[in-house]
Design a protein around this motif. Structure first.
Motif, PDB file in Angstrom:
ATOM      1  N   LYS A  68       0.842  -1.349   0.049  1.00 10.96           N
ATOM      2  CA  LYS A  68       0.078  -0.109  -0.099  1.00 10.96           C
ATOM      3  C   LYS A  68       0.785   1.473  -0.027  1.00 10.96           C
ATOM      4  O   LYS A  68       0.198   2.329  -0.406  1.00 10.96           O
ATOM      5  CB  LYS A  68      -0.866   0.163   1.456  1.00 10.96           C
ATOM      6  CG  LYS A  68      -2.145  -0.485   1.287  1.00 10.96           C
ATOM      7  CD  LYS A  68      -2.938  -0.068   2.298  1.00 10.96           C
ATOM      8  CE  LYS A  68      -3.740   1.175   2.310  1.00 10.96           C
ATOM      9  NZ  LYS A  68      -4.875   1.412   2.087  1.00 10.96           N
ATOM     10  N   ARG A  70       1.863   2.453   2.814  1.00 14.16           N
ATOM     11  CA  ARG A  70       1.093   3.190   4.039  1.00 14.16           C
ATOM     12  C   ARG A  70       2.049   3.230   4.915  1.00 14.16           C
ATOM     13  O   ARG A  70       3.005   2.586   5.396  1.00 14.16           O
ATOM     14  CB  ARG A  70       0.029   1.928   4.489  1.00 14.16           C
ATOM     15  CG  ARG A  70      -0.999   2.428   5.785  1.00 14.16           C
ATOM     16  CD  ARG A  70      -1.891   1.397   5.860  1.00 14.16           C
ATOM     17  NE  ARG A  70      -2.907   1.625   7.019  1.00 14.16           N
ATOM     18  CZ  ARG A  70      -4.152   1.927   6.577  1.00 14.16           C
ATOM     19  NH1 ARG A  70      -4.644   1.955   5.293  1.00 14.16           N
ATOM     20  NH2 ARG A  70      -4.991   2.293   7.693  1.00 14.16           N
ATOM     21  N   SER A 155      -8.024  -0.701   3.461  1.00 14.24           N
ATOM     22  CA  SER A 155      -8.740  -0.723   2.144  1.00 14.24           C
ATOM     23  C   SER A 155      -7.718  -0.958   1.024  1.00 14.24           C
ATOM     24  O   SER A 155      -6.407  -0.485   1.302  1.00 14.24           O
ATOM     25  CB  SER A 155      -9.343   0.684   1.838  1.00 14.24           C
ATOM     26  OG  SER A 155      -8.468   1.794   2.110  1.00 14.24           O
ATOM     27  N   ASN A 157      -6.178  -0.088  -1.704  1.00  9.89           N
ATOM     28  CA  ASN A 157      -5.812   0.962  -2.743  1.00  9.89           C
ATOM     29  C   ASN A 157      -4.523   1.614  -2.083  1.00  9.89           C
ATOM     30  O   ASN A 157      -3.850   1.172  -1.108  1.00  9.89           O
ATOM     31  CB  ASN A 157      -6.525   2.196  -2.535  1.00  9.89           C
ATOM     32  CG  ASN A 157      -6.905   2.915  -1.038  1.00  9.89           C
ATOM     33  OD1 ASN A 157      -7.654   2.048  -0.473  1.00  9.89           O
ATOM     34  ND2 ASN A 157      -6.044   3.500  -0.563  1.00  9.89           N
ATOM     35  N   SER A 163     -10.496   4.541  -2.432  1.00 14.08           N
ATOM     36  CA  SER A 163     -10.522   2.944  -2.092  1.00 14.08           C
ATOM     37  C   SER A 163     -11.384   2.319  -3.148  1.00 14.08           C
ATOM     38  O   SER A 163     -12.031   2.869  -3.893  1.00 14.08           O
ATOM     39  CB  SER A 163     -11.599   2.911  -0.844  1.00 14.08           C
ATOM     40  OG  SER A 163     -11.011   3.637   0.326  1.00 14.08           O
ATOM     41  N   HIS A 245      -7.286  12.474   1.813  1.00 16.50           N
ATOM     42  CA  HIS A 245      -7.450  11.184   1.610  1.00 16.50           C
ATOM     43  C   HIS A 245      -8.367  10.796   0.625  1.00 16.50           C
ATOM     44  O   HIS A 245      -9.196  11.574   0.250  1.00 16.50           O
ATOM     45  CB  HIS A 245      -7.844  10.637   3.082  1.00 16.50           C
ATOM     46  CG  HIS A 245      -7.454   9.250   3.581  1.00 16.50           C
ATOM     47  ND1 HIS A 245      -6.540   8.786   4.044  1.00 16.50           N
ATOM     48  CD2 HIS A 245      -8.024   8.071   3.294  1.00 16.50           C
ATOM     49  CE1 HIS A 245      -6.410   7.622   4.254  1.00 16.50           C
ATOM     50  NE2 HIS A 245      -7.448   7.253   3.654  1.00 16.50           N
TER      51      HIS A 245
HETATM   52 MG    MG Z   1      -8.353   3.376   3.537  1.00 18.38          MG
END
Ligand code: MG
Ligand code: AMP
Length: 347
Positions: A68, A70, A155, A157, A163, A245
């Motif tokens: 991700k 992330r 999610s 994405n 998402s 976001h």
């Molecule tokens: Mg998310």
């Protein structure tokens, strides 16, 4: 059944991306086996598609963060079959949690509790708390049953992006990405809810909504009493609520009618207009594009991310979103996502 997504890059070289599996029994078994080997599986839930790994497997969780992109301190939601499953990975489950779960699980309600001892740091971005939810989607439930243990899944994405609400969105996002080479995607069709779950922090009294979803305080308060909500711009405790976001690459603005008319008339740029008002057809003429949305909040939520992705794919100069449902609590979660999609990129 496997329909590997492969793109031919030259006569000899093949660039592979995620593999999309249908949701028959053998695909579910294959996906569960991949989770057992520390693999990552994207799967449908009723809210959005998740990027799943075993909640108890640090190596697999690391892979989710890598795929991700992330930030490491951004916590994941652990998915379980039921209340018993939630209790095995959390602490502090109380009668209020039971009332909420009995009414809304399986469903789009995430509860934040204490993190159980068996759960590694990565599952909650290093926090002492853990978010847990029981998804309703039959494919998510079949995967949880076949795997036999909780699955953590943000999610599916790229971090900060829109998402996914169908398997193709995940292929679009990760095709050709070497990090996603071994990613399996279970195709379970379009997500029914279309936006992320309501996140309710049960570690405080009264509990607090950290992220609005389709389950509003109006439906939860009759069960457990007063619930606090946090103004969108103050939501610092829940990293998924970072101001920007759910964002398209194209600049995005929330507008009301006068500004919409001005922008379209100025001819300075090509715009995609997202609106529920069918009368805008006359106003939005080429080179501008119109994406017409449902009038009801449930229909709007279901189509929202598909609409943002379509708008982005137009490669226009600007996406103009006409705001809807100003003070209606049923539009709150949609307004939340739209504000984040439209906010300035953080530097
Ligand atoms: Mg998310
Ligand atoms: P995603 O699954 O991508 O929608 O992201 C999960 C979101 O749930 C996070 O970004 C947070 O907003 C929220 N969340 C998950 N775990 C926690 C936690 N332990 N404390 C607060 N918020 C959480």
């Amino acid at each position: 059944m496997r329909t590997a997504n492969s793109m031919q890059t030259s006569s000899t070289e093949t660039m592979t991306g995620p593999s999309v599996l249908s949701h028959d029994e053998s695909s579910i078994r294959e996906a569960a086996a991949a989770l057992t080997r520390s693999g990552v599986v994207a799967f449908p839930t009723e809210t959005v598609y998740g990027l799943g790994a075993s909640t108890l497997d640090p190596t697999a969780l690391d892979a989710v963060f890598r795929i991700k992109g992330r930030p490491q301190d951004n916590p994941l939601i652990a998915h379980v079959l039921d209340i018993e499953g939630a209790k095995t990975i959390t602490t502090g489950w109380d009668d209020r949690c039971t009332l909420l779960a009995e009414a809304w699980w399986p469903g789009p309600l995430t509860l934040v509790l204490g993190r159980g001892e068996s759960v590694p740091d990565q599952a909650s971005g290093g926090r002492p708390t853990l978010a847990v939810r029981s998804p309703e989607h039959p494919v998510a439930r079949a995967l949880l049953e076949a795997f036999g243990s909780p699955i953590s899944a943000p999610s599916a994405n790229r971090s900060g992006g829109i998402s996914p609400t169908c398997a193709q969105h995940i292929v679009d996002d990760f095709s050709g990405d070497p990090e996603a080479r071994d990613l399996i995607v279970l195709d379970g069709g379009r997500c029914r809810v279309g936006i992320e779950s309501t996140v309710l922090d049960m570690t405080m009294d009264p509990p607090r909504i950290l992220r609005p979803g389709v389950l509003t305080p109006e439906v939860l308060e009759p069960l457990i009493g007063r619930i606090e909500t946090t103004a969108i711009r103050e939501q610092v405790h829940s990293p998924g609520t970072a101001e920007r976001h759910y964002s398209p690459q194209t600049s995005c603005m929330l507008v009301e009618e006068p500004e919409l008319i001005d922008r379209l008339a100025s001819n300075e740029c090509r715009c995609v207009v997202i609106t529920s008002i069918s009368g805008r057809r006359e106003l939005v003429q080429p080179p501008h594009e119109l994406i017409l949305m449902p009038l009801d909040p449930a229909g709007y939520a279901m189509e929202l991310y598909e609409a943002l992705r379509r708008a982005d794919a137009e490669r226009a100069d600007l996406i103009l979103i006409e705001t809807t449902g100003e003070d209606d609590p049923n539009w709150l979660a949609i307004r939340d996502r739209l504000m984040r999609a439209a906010s300035e990129r953080l530097s």
